[in-house]
Design a protein around this motif. Structure first.
Motif, PDB file in Angstrom:
ATOM      1  N   TYR A  72      -4.480 -49.406  -0.919  1.00 18.44           N
ATOM      2  CA  TYR A  72      -3.604 -49.661   0.162  1.00 18.44           C
ATOM      3  C   TYR A  72      -3.651 -48.591   1.353  1.00 18.44           C
ATOM      4  CZ  TYR A  72      -1.096 -52.957  -2.928  1.00 18.44           C
ATOM      5  OH  TYR A  72      -0.644 -54.027  -3.583  1.00 18.44           O
ATOM      6  N   PHE A  73      -4.044 -47.483   1.153  1.00 16.84           N
ATOM      7  CA  PHE A  73      -4.054 -46.342   1.896  1.00 16.84           C
ATOM      8  C   PHE A  73      -5.401 -46.692   2.513  1.00 16.84           C
ATOM      9  CE2 PHE A  73      -1.471 -44.205  -1.049  1.00 16.84           C
ATOM     10  CZ  PHE A  73      -0.544 -43.729  -0.395  1.00 16.84           C
ATOM     11  N   LYS A  74      -6.349 -46.989   2.094  1.00 19.04           N
ATOM     12  CA  LYS A  74      -7.968 -47.170   2.712  1.00 19.04           C
ATOM     13  C   LYS A  74      -7.809 -48.306   3.709  1.00 19.04           C
ATOM     14  CE  LYS A  74     -11.433 -48.766   0.152  1.00 19.04           C
ATOM     15  NZ  LYS A  74     -12.226 -48.807  -0.962  1.00 19.04           N
ATOM     16  N   ASN A  75      -7.136 -49.269   3.194  1.00 18.95           N
ATOM     17  CA  ASN A  75      -7.130 -50.554   4.023  1.00 18.95           C
ATOM     18  C   ASN A  75      -6.036 -50.490   5.269  1.00 18.95           C
ATOM     19  OD1 ASN A  75      -8.874 -53.033   3.095  1.00 18.95           O
ATOM     20  ND2 ASN A  75      -7.927 -52.010   1.392  1.00 18.95           N
ATOM     21  N   SER A  76      -4.996 -49.827   4.939  1.00 15.42           N
ATOM     22  CA  SER A  76      -4.231 -49.255   6.085  1.00 15.42           C
ATOM     23  C   SER A  76      -4.651 -48.619   7.140  1.00 15.42           C
ATOM     24  CB  SER A  76      -2.966 -48.862   5.709  1.00 15.42           C
ATOM     25  OG  SER A  76      -2.058 -49.807   4.708  1.00 15.42           O
ATOM     26  N   LEU A  77      -5.564 -47.457   6.820  1.00 13.48           N
ATOM     27  CA  LEU A  77      -6.088 -46.706   7.693  1.00 13.48           C
ATOM     28  C   LEU A  77      -7.212 -47.307   8.523  1.00 13.48           C
ATOM     29  CD1 LEU A  77      -6.132 -43.658   5.361  1.00 13.48           C
ATOM     30  CD2 LEU A  77      -4.806 -43.558   7.640  1.00 13.48           C
ATOM     31  N   ASN A  78      -7.972 -48.323   7.887  1.00 14.95           N
ATOM     32  CA  ASN A  78      -9.079 -48.955   8.440  1.00 14.95           C
ATOM     33  C   ASN A  78      -8.539 -49.953   9.378  1.00 14.95           C
ATOM     34  OD1 ASN A  78     -11.345 -47.412   7.727  1.00 14.95           O
ATOM     35  ND2 ASN A  78     -11.416 -48.946   5.793  1.00 14.95           N
ATOM     36  N   MET A  79      -7.393 -50.635   8.979  1.00 18.17           N
ATOM     37  CA  MET A  79      -6.997 -51.583   9.740  1.00 18.17           C
ATOM     38  C   MET A  79      -6.298 -51.130  11.215  1.00 18.17           C
ATOM     39  SD  MET A  79      -3.845 -54.258   9.190  1.00 18.17           S
ATOM     40  CE  MET A  79      -2.525 -52.947   9.151  1.00 18.17           C
ATOM     41  N   LEU A 148      -6.114 -57.941   2.547  1.00 22.38           N
ATOM     42  CA  LEU A 148      -7.201 -57.079   2.669  1.00 22.38           C
ATOM     43  C   LEU A 148      -7.327 -56.443   1.437  1.00 22.38           C
ATOM     44  CD1 LEU A 148      -6.571 -54.990   6.046  1.00 22.38           C
ATOM     45  CD2 LEU A 148      -7.829 -56.878   5.704  1.00 22.38           C
ATOM     46  N   VAL A 149      -6.414 -56.277   0.612  1.00 21.53           N
ATOM     47  CA  VAL A 149      -6.304 -55.837  -0.769  1.00 21.53           C
ATOM     48  C   VAL A 149      -6.892 -56.968  -1.651  1.00 21.53           C
ATOM     49  CG1 VAL A 149      -5.384 -54.647  -2.708  1.00 21.53           C
ATOM     50  CG2 VAL A 149      -4.995 -53.650  -0.321  1.00 21.53           C
ATOM     51  N   GLY A 150      -6.438 -58.163  -1.344  1.00 21.70           N
ATOM     52  CA  GLY A 150      -6.612 -59.416  -2.265  1.00 21.70           C
ATOM     53  C   GLY A 150      -5.717 -59.659  -3.243  1.00 21.70           C
ATOM     54  N   SER A 151      -4.288 -59.118  -2.985  1.00 21.01           N
ATOM     55  CA  SER A 151      -3.408 -59.434  -4.262  1.00 21.01           C
ATOM     56  C   SER A 151      -2.881 -60.816  -3.747  1.00 21.01           C
ATOM     57  CB  SER A 151      -2.237 -58.647  -4.115  1.00 21.01           C
ATOM     58  OG  SER A 151      -2.932 -57.156  -4.448  1.00 21.01           O
ATOM     59  N   THR A 152      -3.429 -61.902  -4.271  1.00 24.68           N
ATOM     60  CA  THR A 152      -3.026 -62.966  -3.704  1.00 24.68           C
ATOM     61  C   THR A 152      -1.760 -63.803  -4.352  1.00 24.68           C
ATOM     62  OG1 THR A 152      -4.358 -64.168  -5.297  1.00 24.68           O
ATOM     63  CG2 THR A 152      -5.635 -63.928  -3.197  1.00 24.68           C
ATOM     64  N   SER A 153      -1.301 -63.294  -5.203  1.00 27.01           N
ATOM     65  CA  SER A 153       0.022 -63.717  -5.905  1.00 27.01           C
ATOM     66  C   SER A 153       0.975 -62.844  -5.338  1.00 27.01           C
ATOM     67  CB  SER A 153      -0.011 -63.665  -7.371  1.00 27.01           C
ATOM     68  OG  SER A 153      -0.417 -62.377  -7.622  1.00 27.01           O
ATOM     69  N   THR A 154       0.778 -61.739  -4.397  1.00 28.74           N
ATOM     70  CA  THR A 154       1.936 -61.094  -3.683  1.00 28.74           C
ATOM     71  C   THR A 154       2.710 -62.067  -2.912  1.00 28.74           C
ATOM     72  OG1 THR A 154       0.563 -59.071  -3.863  1.00 28.74           O
ATOM     73  CG2 THR A 154       2.347 -59.012  -2.097  1.00 28.74           C
ATOM     74  N   GLY A 155       4.003 -61.779  -2.902  1.00 23.77           N
ATOM     75  CA  GLY A 155       4.787 -62.581  -1.817  1.00 23.77           C
ATOM     76  C   GLY A 155       5.409 -61.674  -0.671  1.00 23.77           C
ATOM     77  N   LYS A 156       6.109 -62.152   0.154  1.00 22.94           N
ATOM     78  CA  LYS A 156       6.408 -61.476   1.435  1.00 22.94           C
ATOM     79  C   LYS A 156       7.990 -60.846   1.192  1.00 22.94           C
ATOM     80  CE  LYS A 156       3.958 -63.813   4.938  1.00 22.94           C
ATOM     81  NZ  LYS A 156       4.107 -64.411   6.292  1.00 22.94           N
ATOM     82  N   GLN A 157       8.624 -60.866   0.051  1.00 28.88           N
ATOM     83  CA  GLN A 157       9.814 -60.383  -0.068  1.00 28.88           C
ATOM     84  C   GLN A 157      10.054 -58.814  -0.132  1.00 28.88           C
ATOM     85  OE1 GLN A 157      13.589 -60.261  -3.346  1.00 28.88           O
ATOM     86  NE2 GLN A 157      11.603 -61.007  -4.024  1.00 28.88           N
ATOM     87  N   ASP A 158       9.075 -58.084  -0.741  1.00 30.47           N
ATOM     88  CA  ASP A 158       9.278 -56.668  -0.725  1.00 30.47           C
ATOM     89  C   ASP A 158       9.228 -56.182   0.708  1.00 30.47           C
ATOM     90  OD1 ASP A 158       9.394 -56.966  -3.402  1.00 30.47           O
ATOM     91  OD2 ASP A 158       7.604 -56.163  -4.052  1.00 30.47           O
ATOM     92  N   GLN A 159       8.049 -56.413   1.363  1.00 29.96           N
ATOM     93  CA  GLN A 159       7.597 -55.831   2.506  1.00 29.96           C
ATOM     94  C   GLN A 159       8.655 -56.012   3.808  1.00 29.96           C
ATOM     95  OE1 GLN A 159       5.836 -58.111   0.886  1.00 29.96           O
ATOM     96  NE2 GLN A 159       3.689 -57.111   0.593  1.00 29.96           N
ATOM     97  N   TYR A 160       9.357 -57.243   3.727  1.00 29.09           N
ATOM     98  CA  TYR A 160      10.185 -57.756   4.727  1.00 29.09           C
ATOM     99  C   TYR A 160      11.508 -57.014   4.315  1.00 29.09           C
ATOM    100  CZ  TYR A 160       8.068 -61.293   7.857  1.00 29.09           C
ATOM    101  OH  TYR A 160       7.355 -61.843   8.469  1.00 29.09           O
TER     102      TYR A 160
END
Length: 345
Positions: A72-79, A148-160
């Motif tokens: 998560y850190f690596k991809n956020s920084l690169n993005m 980016l991380v590939g957590s394809t079963s992750t939903g949108k609830q937590d981030q929102y």
């Protein structure tokens, strides 16, 4: 130095319909509530061009972003282009990032989503972008975790809910566009919900990670042909209907009805994701005998899962039962702020 405070959440109804496999076919609906348990991120600019990342019991020290192990850190920084970024005053690119959480990671309360939202908010601030919208933060965090991380079963609830805070309903269409609907509840309804919803740390561990549990639960969603749906799709559609009814109960000043619907959700969820852990099932049955209208396990956790119950009566008896089972009550209240920078120096 920057400090960001981001709330974790309780899932109040409709959870699971925020996963792409479902909403891309049917559209989703869920309600979440931010609570006063937080993930804190502190970021310091370093003068040695190193990246130091501290989380849980891990400390990483590397010289380039691509060496960072935490995805998560690596991809956020690169993005956000931090491989090319330098502090405008010190002309250095090194950062030290520390994560401090009121609850454990992998607890089921949305810690990873909150952490990603908070990290992105700090990184945007470092780039001089101090007015990034909650919508952009939520979508970027989902993009990091899901794409980016590939957590394809992750939903949108937590981030929102981490980005927006409050007691909030979310509608999502088949294209993944989210309509954010803050619930304007009467203060007495809010007070009754806070008084009657009891949250316990179970100290029980699950064998599957959150991603593994969600992947198993949604394995056949989206595979049906034509108008007929498979069982998992039917169960999720029922959970969405229960979530809509829970939203209406809160808006109509009927918190007890919300609690009763938690039991309906429990019964459907067992059909959808399989029988609960025997210890969890035992705790739930005892809670109902003590007077709880209903309850649920929060999220899909491997480390110290949480259980929430709606219990307008028999609270002391319920506390005693949970204490005998080795569970710890977590004091909480609703948090009406989303992720925010609380210190900038």
């Amino acid at each position: 130095m920057l400090v960001c405070q981001t709330p974790v959440r309780l899932s109040m109804g409709g959870g699971g319909t925020d996963v792409a496999a479902y909403y891309e076919k049917f559209g989703g609906f869920w309600t979440s509530a931010a609570i006063n348990q937080f993930v804190y991120l502190t970021v310091n600019v370093r003068n040695d061009n190193n990246y130091v990342i501290k989380y849980s019991n891990v400390s990483e020290r590397v010289t380039s972003i691509d060496e960072i192990e935490h995805a998560y850190f690596k991809n956020s920084l690169n993005m956000l282009g931090f491989d090319q970024w330098k502090h405008p005053l010190f002309r250095t690119r090194g950062l030290e990032i520390n994560v401090i959480s009121d609850v454990k990671s992998k607890s089921g309360l949305g810690v990873s989503g909150a952490m990603t939202v908070g990290l992105l908010q700090i990184l945007h601030t470092l780039r001089g972008e101090k007015t990034v919208s909650a919508l952009n933060l939520a979508e970027e965090a989902y993009h990091v975790e899901h794409d980016l991380v590939g957590s394809t079963s992750t939903g949108k609830q937590d981030q929102y809910i981490a980005a927006f805070g409050g007691i909030t309903s979310f509608e999502i269409n088949q294209q993944g566009e989210v309509n954010v609907i803050p619930l304007e509840l009467h203060r007495h309804t809010i007070s009754e919900l806070e008084d009657n919803i009891m949250l316990f740390g179970t100290r029980l561990e699950r064998k599957m990670t959150a991603q593994e549990a969600l992947a198993k639960a949604t394995a056949n969603v989206g595979t049906s042909q034509g108008k007929s749906s498979n069982n998992q799709e039917n169960y999720l559609s029922t959970i969405k209907e229960i979530g809509l009814a829970q939203r209406d109960a809160m808006l109509n000043g009927q918190p007890d009805k919300f609690g009763e619907l938690l039991h309906d959700h429990w019964e459907v969820k067992k059909q959808y994701s399989g029988a609960a852990d025997p210890a969890i099932e035992h705790a739930y049955n005892l809670a109902r005998q003590a007077g709880a209208f209903g309850g649920k396990v929060i999220g899909a956790s491997t480390q110290g899962a949480y259980m929430m119950f709606y219990s307008p009566a028999g609270k002391d008896k319920l506390r005693a039962i949970m204490d005998d089972l080795g569970m710890v009550e977590i004091p909480w209240s609703f948090e009406f702020n989303g992720s925010r920078i609380i210190h900038l120096h």
